[in-house]
Scaffold this active site. Structure first.
Site, mmCIF file in Angstrom:
data_model
loop_
_atom_site.group_PDB
_atom_site.id
_atom_site.type_symbol
_atom_site.label_atom_id
_atom_site.label_comp_id
_atom_site.label_asym_id
_atom_site.label_seq_id
_atom_site.Cartn_x
_atom_site.Cartn_y
_atom_site.Cartn_z
ATOM 1 N N LEU A 121 -121.409 42.504 96.022
ATOM 2 C CA LEU A 121 -121.697 44.025 95.028
ATOM 3 C C LEU A 121 -122.415 43.643 93.826
ATOM 4 O O LEU A 121 -122.740 45.389 93.454
ATOM 5 C CB LEU A 121 -119.874 44.647 94.964
ATOM 6 N N GLY A 122 -122.315 42.919 92.918
ATOM 7 C CA GLY A 122 -123.780 43.292 92.168
ATOM 8 C C GLY A 122 -122.256 42.273 91.457
ATOM 9 O O GLY A 122 -121.393 41.288 91.950
ATOM 10 N N GLY A 127 -119.152 37.303 85.372
ATOM 11 C CA GLY A 127 -119.024 37.111 87.320
ATOM 12 C C GLY A 127 -119.779 38.362 87.963
ATOM 13 O O GLY A 127 -120.527 39.238 88.018
ATOM 14 N N VAL A 129 -119.287 39.742 91.578
ATOM 15 C CA VAL A 129 -118.290 40.903 92.177
ATOM 16 C C VAL A 129 -118.333 40.849 94.193
ATOM 17 O O VAL A 129 -119.619 41.368 93.899
ATOM 18 C CB VAL A 129 -118.466 42.661 91.499
ATOM 19 N N LYS A 144 -113.720 39.244 92.213
ATOM 20 C CA LYS A 144 -114.479 39.147 90.649
ATOM 21 C C LYS A 144 -114.206 37.833 90.802
ATOM 22 O O LYS A 144 -113.310 37.089 90.340
ATOM 23 C CB LYS A 144 -114.400 40.336 89.761
ATOM 24 N N ASP A 239 -114.676 48.863 76.579
ATOM 25 C CA ASP A 239 -116.108 48.880 76.621
ATOM 26 C C ASP A 239 -115.943 50.260 78.128
ATOM 27 O O ASP A 239 -116.301 50.348 79.374
ATOM 28 C CB ASP A 239 -115.578 47.347 78.075
#
Length: 426
Positions: A121-122, A127, A129, A144, A239
């Site tokens: 997924l990206g 890390g 995913v 992840k 974040d």
């Protein structure tokens, strides 16, 4: 003979400042066409001088290398011991049945088709995913995998497991389980079919309707209220951004990615944590001092509110390419032209009063002076129309921070920070 003195000493030296290196001299030679007849005692004295000139510098280098290695070793052992202690603590909680489930590496490799690129997924944080499916639980999940060799990534792994596993709120992403197998550190989350908020705001996904956007704002505020005031400790996320706001199949909001989160007592106003997060969402005082607090999370929340409402690809009428979203919208607020900021994808299908309310609350939360920002509870009251909207300054105030070093006798290691504000035209 015409240039050099009668006696010459040849030596070797090297320096690497704070870095540790080993310098080895394998051989050297010296030859001369000069022939000098000397007495035996003179030869012996010269040999002694040469011996001292060579051995002493080499001894100093060796001693310095040994001392530097000892210092490095102590720091390494201390860091490794801390990481081991954290992992042992996690294992203890897992063995007691508390917190997330523990998966084997084989289980997660099978769930992700051996971490196939097709299911990736990206990249998020430290890390990659992946999309996965757990047959035993009949559940779709997000996996992840912490980057191999990333010490910061391992720290985030520890924080996620120890923090988010203790939190209980419907609007926080649920941590299903984890895996630590040799050098592999893996986290397993519930799958969110509609991805993250930023995909819908800035990507190619179908645009969100105004009622959904406003509801996202209210629910995100509710999750922050839980973190800051309703749990046993105050959780500073550090974040908060649109890419960490996840949406389920019904577009219900769940805040995720607690790898940078810090816990502090409710009575503590701030905590020196070191700078972390994403540029554009960081509060100015946090950038200047490295001190995380509830107000710095409120600032990030305010930026997300503005992103939910406003078009991102705006044209700066002043021609300043470095003008940010907050500054641009504040300029429109000063002229009371807030509707010009509305995302064009909405067309005219939105509630003007709600749009103005959401933008003003976003600016209120993003005030550069942290002492003037609302608490998350105050922001919620305005969003729910339970109290009047704030009266913000027409021009944006920019804080000026003055950092003074404490005296040596004070014993304090933290900078003393004061701030003031100046007006700037937007």
């Amino acid at each position: 003979m015409k240039v050099l003195p009668e006696w010459i000493m040849v030596g070797f030296s090297a320096a690497t400042c704070k870095y540790v290196e080993s310098h080895t001299l394998y051989s050297w030679e010296f030859s001369s066409s000069l022939t000098v007849e000397e007495e035996t005692s003179g030869n012996r004295a010269r040999k002694i001088k040469i011996f001292i000139g060579v051995v002493v510098p080499v001894g100093v280098v060796i001693a310095g290398t040994v001392i530097a290695f000892i210092i490095w070793r102590k720091k390494y052992v201390k860091r490794t011991t801390l990481e081991t202690t954290n992992l042992i603590s996690i294992n203890y909680h897992l063995q007691r049945g508390a917190g997330p489930s523990r998966f084997s590496y084989i289980d997660l490799a099978s769930a992700t088709n051996n971490f196939s690129k097709h299911g990736k997924l990206g990249e998020r944080g430290f890390g990659a995913v992946y999309r996965g499916y757990l047959n035993d639980l009949d559940m779709r999940v997000v996996v992840k995998r912490i980057s191999s060799g990333s010490r910061q990534g391992k720290n985030e792994y520890v924080t996620e497991v120890k923090v988010i596993s203790q939190l209980r709120h419907i609007n926080l992403v649920k941590l299903i389980g984890c895996c630590q197998d040799r050098n592999d550190f893996i986290l397993v989350y519930e799958f969110m079919p509609n991805g993250s908020l930023d995909f819908h705001l800035f990507g190619r996904r179908s645009p969100l309707t105004w009622p959904i956007r406003y509801q996202i704002s209210l629910v995100l505020a509710s999750s922050l209220l839980y973190l800051q005031e309703e749990w046993e400790q105050c959780v500073v996320h550090r974040d908060i951004k649109s890419s960490n706001v996840m949406l389920d199949s019904s577009f219900n909001v769940k805040l995720g990615d607690f790898g940078l989160a810090k816990l502090m007592d409710h009575e503590v106003g701030h905590k020196t944590t070191g700078l972390a997060g994403t540029i554009g969402y960081l509060a100015p005082e946090y950038i200047s001092t490295g001190r995380a607090c509830k107000e710095s999370d409120v600032y990030s929340f305010g930026v997300v509110l503005l992103e939910i409402t406003a078009r991102i690809n705006f044209v700066d009428p002043g021609g300043k390419s470095d003008l940010g979203l907050v500054e641009w919208i504040w300029g429109l607020y000063g002229k009371w032209e807030l509707l010009l900021a509305v995302d064009a994808k909405l067309g005219k299908d939105f509630d003007e009063k709600q749009v103005e309310r959401l933008i003003i609350v976003g600016l209120w939360c993003a005030l550069p002076d942290f002492s003037s920002r609302p608490s998350i509870r105050q922001a919620i009251q305005v969003l729910h129309m339970e109290t009047l909207m704030p009266n913000l300054p027409v021009k944006m105030h920019v804080p000026m921070y003055h950092v003074s070093l404490p005296s040596l006798s004070s014993g304090s290691e933290e900078p003393l920070v004061t701030h003031s504000s100046i007006d700037v035209g937007c």
